[in-house]
Design an enzyme around this catalytic site. Sequence first.
Site, mmCIF file in Angstrom:
data_model
loop_
_atom_site.group_PDB
_atom_site.id
_atom_site.type_symbol
_atom_site.label_atom_id
_atom_site.label_comp_id
_atom_site.label_asym_id
_atom_site.label_seq_id
_atom_site.Cartn_x
_atom_site.Cartn_y
_atom_site.Cartn_z
ATOM 1 N N TYR A 54 -2.180 -9.003 16.527
ATOM 2 C CA TYR A 54 -2.274 -8.180 15.303
ATOM 3 C C TYR A 54 -3.595 -7.407 15.281
ATOM 4 C CZ TYR A 54 -2.702 -6.540 10.565
ATOM 5 O OH TYR A 54 -2.881 -5.720 9.474
ATOM 6 N N SER A 83 -7.300 -1.951 9.950
ATOM 7 C CA SER A 83 -7.590 -3.219 9.277
ATOM 8 C C SER A 83 -8.954 -3.713 9.736
ATOM 9 C CB SER A 83 -6.538 -4.258 9.644
ATOM 10 O OG SER A 83 -6.946 -5.554 9.243
ATOM 11 N N PHE A 96 0.835 -1.217 0.000
ATOM 12 C CA PHE A 96 0.000 0.000 0.000
ATOM 13 C C PHE A 96 0.866 1.262 0.000
ATOM 14 C CE2 PHE A 96 -3.182 -2.351 3.034
ATOM 15 C CZ PHE A 96 -3.458 -3.277 2.045
ATOM 16 N N VAL A 128 10.442 2.705 12.128
ATOM 17 C CA VAL A 128 9.508 3.440 12.995
ATOM 18 C C VAL A 128 9.574 2.995 14.451
ATOM 19 C CG1 VAL A 128 7.888 4.014 11.124
ATOM 20 C CG2 VAL A 128 7.516 1.933 12.491
#
Length: 261
Positions: A154, A141, A19, A62
């Site tokens: 997750y 998500s 993405f 990050v």
Amino acid sequence: MTTNPADHVVIVTGATSGFGRATAQKFAKAGAHVVVAGRREDRLAELKDEFGDLVHVVPLDVRDNAAVAVAFTDLPPPFNAPTVLVNNAGLALGLETADKADLEEWTRMIDTNVTGLATVTHAVLPGMVDRGHGHIINLGSVAGTYPYPGGNVYGATKAFVHQFSLNLRADLVDKNIRVTSVEPGAAETEFSEVRFGNDKAKAAAFYEGFGALSSDDVAEVIFFAATLPESVNINVLELMPTAQAFAGYSVHRDSSADRSR
Ligand code: NDP
Ligand code: 8X3
């Protein structure tokens, strides 16, 4: 801000793949200036080669809080006045049930998807507020809304992204800053290769035969949200492949135990 994409300066984390790369390409093709961040410097260099002066490269993990704090402070103009931050860097690791999951993988997902995203936001947001406009687009998500076996940490990191996005909206309502949580379902990127420990065959099998979303589909949605008139904020944008839907409730029946009370 106008709705002209060429007026935008966009920071994309995780621009080396999936993405993030498609989003960086979509904006640069439309004439926007794009700061591309990620760990794989060869992939960042490819974007620089493709778009030249429209792209500025920032090698960045990050999870490195100190590096994130300074990464966006001394950008050259016009990259130093970002109008859009696409908080995209993230990953899933493993699909084991919680009792069998690897603690190091859980920690890595939290450090990247939660702490990393919050740290980047903390570094970029004050400048947007000072300049009087901006748009933060976070990659959530469907896994943050709909539970599934093996989604444990997750999915929980993506639930954080959803709620953090809404809470940012609450804080920024008087600052002309837009915040959008983009929440895709299954999309064919390097995501599953990473999740399955670089097992390409297993990743390919997961995407077989149902028309998963593509990186370009998701980039299109991000671009759409970012180029709407400034008075319009999409809070949450959930998308799925047409051939994907939700799992039903599960019931475990055990004839050897009386669990009726
Ligand atoms: P990819 O694996 O293709 O891309 C992930 C990107 O994140 C890479 O550019 C990678 O760059 C970057 N990244 C990972 N860890 C770090 C880190 N520590 N520091 C900096 N960058 C990092 O996956 P997708 O494009 O599919 O995923 C993008 C986002 O979308 C993720 O947040 C993911 O959770 C989310 N998502 C994905 C879905 C899917 O089905 N594919 C569906 C819903 C959401 P590098 O390795 O070079 O650092
Ligand atoms: C990725 C979508 O359903 O594979 O966030 O977890 S899913």
